[in-house]
Every structure is written in C-alpha cells, then in structure tokens.
Design an enzyme around this catalytic site. Structure first.
Site, PDB file in Angstrom:
ATOM      1  CE1 TYR A 137      -3.282  -2.948   0.680  1.00  0.00           C
ATOM      2  CE2 TYR A 137      -4.579  -0.948   0.570  1.00  0.00           C
ATOM      3  CZ  TYR A 137      -4.494  -2.320   0.514  1.00  0.00           C
ATOM      4  OH  TYR A 137      -5.629  -3.054   0.285  1.00  0.00           O
ATOM      5  CE  LYS A 187       1.328 -18.599  -1.254  1.00  0.00           C
ATOM      6  NZ  LYS A 187       0.407 -19.756  -1.377  1.00  0.00           N
ATOM      7  CG  ASP A 220      -2.765 -20.811   0.014  1.00  0.00           C
ATOM      8  OD1 ASP A 220      -2.297 -20.637   1.152  1.00  0.00           O
ATOM      9  OD2 ASP A 220      -2.193 -21.503  -0.860  1.00  0.00           O
ATOM     10  CG  ASP A 244      -8.388  -4.944   0.946  1.00  0.00           C
ATOM     11  OD1 ASP A 244      -9.405  -4.428   1.451  1.00  0.00           O
ATOM     12  OD2 ASP A 244      -8.218  -5.071  -0.288  1.00  0.00           O
ATOM     13  CG  ASP A 248     -14.295  -6.999   1.063  1.00  0.00           C
ATOM     14  OD1 ASP A 248     -14.257  -6.149   1.973  1.00  0.00           O
ATOM     15  OD2 ASP A 248     -14.532  -6.699  -0.137  1.00  0.00           O
TER      16      ASP A 248
HETATM   17  C1  IPM Z   1     -10.763  -1.094   2.454  1.00  0.00           C
HETATM   18  C2  IPM Z   1     -10.692  -0.696   1.000  1.00  0.00           C
HETATM   19  C3  IPM Z   1      -9.417   0.095   0.739  1.00  0.00           C
HETATM   20  C4  IPM Z   1      -8.227  -0.793   1.074  1.00  0.00           C
HETATM   21  C5  IPM Z   1      -9.287   0.650  -0.698  1.00  0.00           C
HETATM   22  C6  IPM Z   1     -10.488   1.429  -1.102  1.00  0.00           C
HETATM   23  C7  IPM Z   1      -8.047   1.460  -0.866  1.00  0.00           C
HETATM   24  O1  IPM Z   1     -10.791  -1.810   0.180  1.00  0.00           O
HETATM   25  O2  IPM Z   1     -10.806  -0.194   3.310  1.00  0.00           O
HETATM   26  O3  IPM Z   1     -10.846  -2.288   2.735  1.00  0.00           O
HETATM   27  O4  IPM Z   1      -7.770  -1.570   0.232  1.00  0.00           O
HETATM   28  O5  IPM Z   1      -7.759  -0.716   2.212  1.00  0.00           O
HETATM   29 MN    MN Z   2     -11.239  -3.638   1.238  1.00  0.00          MN
END
Ligand code: IPM
Ligand code: MN
Ligand code: NAD
Length: 352
Positions: A137, A187, A220, A244, A248
């Site tokens: 990042y 990893k 993984d 990240d 999700d």
């Molecule tokens: C998150 C988002 C951000 C990240 C993006 C929008 C830069 O996906 O906050 O999870 O990757 O951290």
């Molecule tokens: Mn994200």
C-alpha cells in the site's frame, strides 16, 4: 460539558446514506457529552467538482478532531478521470498514512439471528488486526516500458521490523483480553523475506505471552478455514493486503458486508483515529435505500469506545443486537433501519 469533536467524511455513493444513520446513533447514544460534528466534503464527487482530493490544510484541520467518521469514498471505476485509484490512494490511504493508522481493526461477530451464507457457521467471533501503513500500500513501485510488450510493472511490499512489531504487539494484547488465540496469516512459503520477518516477530512476541496460543496459516488455507470452520479464529494478525482481502470474506461469512465495521487506529493517540465500514461506496445500490447502515453504525460504536465513551458504545451494540433480533423478512430502507436503532438507543437510555 465535555465535547466530542467529530470530523465527518461522508464521501461517495452509499457513504453519505450510511453515515447519516451512524451519526443518528452517536447523537442518541452519548450522555453528558456535546457532539460537535464538522463535515468535510471530500471524495470522488468533490474532486470532480472542485479538483481537490486532499489538501495539506485539510489534513491539518482534521487533526484537530477527536476522531474521524468516514462513509466510503470512490466513484465509478470506469470513469477515466478517476483511474488508478486516484481517490482511494490520494484520500483514504493518504489519511491512514498521515495519521499513522497502523492498526486496522476489523471485528466479525455473527449474531445468532443473522443468516450466514455458511451451512454450519458455528460461533463466529474473531477480530482481524490488519496492518495499516505498510505492505504494497505504500506505493513503492514503478513501471518501465509501459504499454510495450517489454513492460515491467513492480509493486514492492514494504515490511519494517518497527511496523510489524507494533501491530503484532497490538494483536497479542487484544488476544489477552479475548480468547487468547493468535493466528498469523501470511504466505511465508513464497514471500520469504517479509514472511520471515512476520514469523520471527510473532515468535518473539509470543514468548512474552505464554498464555496465548499461537498458530500460523498460509493466506490461501486461511480462506478455506474462514469458510469451513471460522469458529477456530480469535485474533488474526496479518499484513495490509492479505488483511484487506480476508476482511471482505470475513464480512460475508459474518452475515454480510453491510454489517462489517472497522477502525483505523493510531493506538498512541497522537493522531485522530478513523472509523468506517469495511465496505465501499457500492455504486450499484447508491440512491436506492438498500444499503445496510449497520456496518457504519457499528463503526460508530468502535469510535465511541475508542474515544472513551464505552457506555455509549455498548448502548449502540445492544440496540443493534435488539434490532437484528427483531428483524423479519420485510425489507427496510437504510433510514428505517437507522431510525429503529436510534430509537432503541434512546429508549435504553431512558430506562437505564
Ligand atoms: C478497504 C478498502 C481500501 C483498502 C481501498 C479502497 C483502498 O478496500 O478499506 O478495505 O484496500 O484498504
Ligand atoms: Mn477492502
Ligand atoms: P463495495 O464494498 O462498494 O461493494 C461490493 C458489493 O457489496 C456490492 O454489490 C455492494 O452493493 C455490496 N454492499 C456494499 N456495502 C453494502 C451495504 N452497506 N449494504 C448492502 N450491500 C452492500 O466494493 P466495490 O464495488 O469493489 O467498490 C466500490 C467503490 O468503493 C470503489 O471505488 C472502491 O475503490 C471503493 N471502496 C472504498 C472503500 C472505502 O472508502 N473505505 C472501501 C472499499 C471500496
């Protein structure tokens, strides 16, 4: 009266919709505290109108707040004027770096009444401690011969002993207050340099926490366990990019991305921490009233906890739990959910 100075960056898409509901929850939950909210018009829409992404003067202004509440930023990905994540990097990541948000805290707790997509979810209650200021990042990359068949494109993942140690320490301290289990996710079979640093750091910090059980999963395999047996996790510590991706997934297994909260913390308190849902601006549902504001509201609870308003945070969590308990099949709009939760918060305060 004591003040809570909040900066609000509602942002784009569903950002303003869910932030409105989080603000209602905060105002309803606090007791004996004056909430002073300052709105900052930032995001893709603001950039297209004004040309501003994030000025240094705005960063300085944000610095004077106790905390930042953020909705989501980012516009239409097909818009060439927004190519290359210009808003995400220039605004969201810039704030995380400017305010040293090295702990990206992302809890997942499946409420018993919430439908998980998993057949046998079990007891899902874990926290991902995602490193927030390093990894790929940092933008330490580059490309040559762009557009030619000989193009070389590099993104370098930056991992420092200082940066890894502080986030690993945070994860162990958190585990001490929870079920005393830490899982490092990385990893190390491929990314040997960074992986070695993470493993050695975890081993060294683990030696100071003999009561904390430690294990390791490759990223993984971690995705398998998150789906197959998420109840095995307590605290997961991982780097910025892996964190990240798995958060999700964690949001999805925990009942939906619309319920996943997060805090970008500078635990030292030197800079304002920033609280936002894990999800993005969801252009596909913006303006329809379909956005679930729960993630933003639970992010507000994290904000209050972090700014010393633990009771107010608890009121929000209890109201969310009660609202989820009472949820039927009827679809409610974003503001209907937010109003119902705010009403429950107010009622709980009156009956206290
Ligand atoms: C998150 C988002 C951000 C990240 C993006 C929008 C830069 O996906 O906050 O999870 O990757 O951290
Ligand atoms: Mn994200
Ligand atoms: P997204 O999280 O916005 O959406 C993914 C899917 O989840 C979509 O189908 C969306 O409708 C659904 N969803 C998201 N939030 C929801 C909610 N509260 N209730 C119900 N459904 C919800 O991810 P994306 O589509 O990859 O990204 C859209 C934009 O947001 C991009 O510009 C991206 O860069 C940006 N983004 C910003 C942040 C942030 O500001 N923190 C985080 C992630 C993505």
């Amino acid at each position: 009266m004591e003040q809570l100075r909040l900066a609000v960056i509602a942002g784009d898409g569903i950002g303003p919709e869910v932030t409105t509901e989080a603000r209602k929850a905060i105002r309803a939950a606090v007791d004996g505290v004056e909430v002073v909210e300052t709105e900052y018009a930032l995001g893709a829409a603001h950039y297209l109108e004004s040309g501003e992404i994030l000025e240094d003067a705005t960063i300085d202004a944000l610095r004077s707040h106790d905390a930042i509440l953020l909705g989501a930023v980012g516009g239409d990905p097909s818009d060439p004027r927004l190519a290359g994540g210009i808003i995400e990097r220039g605004l969201l990541l810039k704030l995380r770096f400017a305010f040293d948000h090295h702990v990206n805290l992302r809890p997942t707790k499946l409420h018993p009444k919430v439908q998980s997509p998993l057949r046998e979810p079990g007891d899902i209650d874990f926290v991902v401690v995602r490193e927030g200021t390093e990894g790929p990042y940092v933008g330490n990359g580059g490309a040559i011969r762009v557009g030619t068949p000989h193009e070389v494109a590099n993104e370098t993942s930056v991992n420092t002993a200082f940066g890894v140690e502080r986030v690993v320490r945070f994860a162990f301290d958190l585990a001490e207050q929870r079920s005393k289990r830490v899982t490092l996710v990385h990893k190390t079979n491929v990314l040997v340099h960074a992986g070695g640093l993470w493993r050695r750091t975890v081993d060294a910090v683990a030696a100071e926490h003999p009561d904390v059980a430690v294990d390791y999963l490759h990223i993984d395999a971690a995705t398998i366990f998150l789906v197959d047996r998420p109840s095995r996790f307590d605290v997961i510590v991982t780097d910025n990019l892996f964190g990240d991706i798995i958060t999700d997934l964690a949001g999805a297994v925990g009942g939906g991305i619309g319920m996943a909260a997060s805090g970008n913390l500078d635990p030292s308190g030197a800079h304002p921490s920033m609280f936002e849902p894990v999800h993005g601006s969801a252009p596909d549902i913006a303006g329809t009233g379909a956005a679930d504001p729960t993630a933003a509201i639970l992010s507000a609870a994290l904000l209050l906890e972090h700014t010393g308003q633990a009771e107010a945070a608890e009121r929000i969590r209890a109201a969310v739990d009660a609202d989820v308990d009472a949820r039927g099949d009827a679809r409610r709009t974003t503001s209907e959910v937010g109003d119902a939760i705010a009403e429950r918060i107010r009622a709980s305060k009156e009956h206290a």
